[in-house]
Scaffold this active site. Sequence first.
Site, PDB file in Angstrom:
ATOM      1  N   THR A   1       0.684  -1.107   0.017  1.00 37.50           N
ATOM      2  CA  THR A   1       0.111  -0.166  -0.025  1.00 37.50           C
ATOM      3  C   THR A   1       0.923   1.214  -0.119  1.00 37.50           C
ATOM      4  O   THR A   1       0.633   2.307  -0.681  1.00 37.50           O
ATOM      5  CB  THR A   1      -0.852   0.032   1.104  1.00 37.50           C
TER       6      THR A   1
ATOM      7  N   GLU B   1      -4.067  -5.708  -5.405  1.00 38.54           N
ATOM      8  CA  GLU B   1      -4.374  -7.097  -5.126  1.00 38.54           C
ATOM      9  C   GLU B   1      -4.733  -7.821  -6.499  1.00 38.54           C
ATOM     10  O   GLU B   1      -5.750  -8.337  -6.842  1.00 38.54           O
ATOM     11  CB  GLU B   1      -5.802  -7.001  -4.229  1.00 38.54           C
TER      12      GLU B   1
ATOM     13  N   ARG C   1       0.285 -14.558   8.779  1.00 36.23           N
ATOM     14  CA  ARG C   1      -0.417 -13.698   9.703  1.00 36.23           C
ATOM     15  C   ARG C   1       0.151 -13.377  11.022  1.00 36.23           C
ATOM     16  O   ARG C   1       0.012 -12.628  11.710  1.00 36.23           O
ATOM     17  CB  ARG C   1      -1.878 -14.275   9.972  1.00 36.23           C
TER      18      ARG C   1
END
Length: 732
Positions: free
Chosen positions: A36, A221, A601
């Site tokens: 991002t 994405e 994660r």
Amino acid sequence: MDVSHILGALNDAQRQAVTAPLAPTLVLAGAGSGKTRVLTHRVEWLVQVEGVSPHGVLAVTFTNKAAGEMRHRIETQLGLPSAPLWIGTFHGICHRLLRLHWREAGLPQGFQILDAEDQQRLVKKIIRGLNLDEARWVPREVTWFINAQKDEGLRPTQLKDQGDPTRRQMISLYEAYEDACRRNGVVDFAELLLRSCEMWRKVPGLADHYRSRFGHVLVDEFQDTNTIQYQWLKTLVGATSIPYVVGDDDQSIYRWRGARVENLRQYQRDFHSVQLFRLEQNYRSTGNILAAANAIITNNTGRIGKKLWTSGARGEAIRLFRAFNERDEAEFVVAMIRDWVARGGNRRDTAILYRSNAQSRVFEEYLLASRIPYRVYGGLRFFERQEIKDALAYLRLVSNRDDDSSFERVVNLPTRGIGARTLEVLRAHSRASAVSMWRACAACTEELGTKAAASLQAFLLLIERLDADTRGLPLHEQVDHVIQASGLVDHYRKEKADKGEARLENLEELVSAARGFEPEDGELSPLMAFLSHAVLESGEGQAEEWEDCVQMMTLHSAKGLEFPVVFLCGLEDGLFPHQRSIVDVQGLEEERRLCYVGATRAMRQLYITYAEQRRMHGVDSYGAPSRFIAEIPPELLEEVRPKIQVSRPAYLPQSRPATPSRSSASAAGGRQRYQDESPGGLKLGQRVRHQKFGDGVVLNVEGHGANARVQVNFERQGSKWLMMGYANLEVV
């Protein structure tokens, strides 16, 4: 020109991607690598260094949250308002295009968007209208078929039945659905993309206009794009605009909803001399976690290829736990969470990830028993709640009388004596005259009874009055007036105290949402813009603020999130990877990508658990450890089950050297709960039989001699503690 303010916070790879020459570009961005940041700095570079107008940049993301974050960053970095900029989701940008060019798209100016529930209701109505058996033609399956064809860019006329009568009927239902949407002036989510793509191709000069306007098209994405989204991008870019896409083929996990990881390769073929940049430095996870994730994903073929690394510490070993069954697994996870909290950690920093929703029940049971608050991520979002959808249906009907879905939802809410027979009469007239149900009301007054006709007329007058009374009011006052005057507030006030109160609070929050709403498109009325915003928001999962609690979710829901401590649970062949994917090469590779996503994660500590025996859907199964565990180098793993003697992990081939276990009783919360051998002559995990309770598995043994207790999980009776001296257990 001093560009330090643009590039100063970037690493070398990010800097190269941001300053890339003006040519088709692919940025392969690994998990936690700052994609991002690269996208927003690329926009800043284009504007401040390359001299591109901010209005000449179009940026597409996959969620409204990501679009909002990008808008905020660009506003901060460029110091200009982001409202005029074209930054949004595929659906949001296509909606904006169709509002601007509704004539060219062949739509009514006031067209509305069907959300998933309204689409399902319309499909069900069509099936009934054709006198088809809903048990044979399941509305959910028909809806899936329609959406799947649209995602592939196909209309009913482009489909062949291939001699299959079932497919032939599905195509007919698709045709009837399109007719109904055209008659009602509505579009669904998939239609937004398909219609705008068709519009560009059919209307001379329109695509050229947008190519000249948007010289730079950025897509986030990219691995999640489906066929129609890729076609949309190709059509928009053409031969003149410059595409800049960011994606990760190792995180493509949505094949089941049409995503095509192949689009990354196709992009390199379709656009000339695509320059490739890799973002491999990870700012999230420890070295051991990244090494394990790299080792797993390397087994997939056809990858473009990258290897995550970190300049940070190696961190703790990945802790592997072999449970006897799913209850033993849940008890272990809860014990580790208790230990984490006891050492000063927050519950919100722990996440339990699983492949199937069905796995959550046992974890919930043990968390409840331990009085540990938790959240099952992925519950109903604000705009999906019943009372909110009811209020929005009234508002949509005020805005567009021909919206049949909204009409049917609220015509008898609150109850006003308009029953199923009245609706059937209206539907019949609607079909016969090819008009909306609202317009059909005038034609069937005589056919209805006096009471039903009067009730129907009262409803029509109510909507007209709501429209007249709210014209010219500020948006939040319009919403508040409709909620109050429609009778929804009184209706929900009558519900059971807690439930009714919660619904009323949600309706109040809807008014607050309207008060704070700022339309991006000045060409729409505030109400129309707000209704479109509500539908677009309900199409995705939006995070909410919660108390300090354990996070529970499927692996698909975990994408994009990060947690200091992650429990990756249920790693057994047949469960993860899923049984239906094991024999399918593409399916197995997607399962492996899902495992890679789950592992990455974790920021500080990753636990992997599996069970020797698991009861799923009421059936006991004895699965082998997941092949993904065997793909992790043994030196990265540490068994957390305390042993009487050091031994190798159970899944490892005997040819591999055993890895000494560094675990201790403290790693299991200070208890010798997970030993292989237990006092009393029984082994944990051993199958036993009780005269009254039947067969079961030994879970635990406490104490010695006559006072010893044994915990057995019985197949029919569940878990029970028994006195060893009186249980008379027989080893099976």
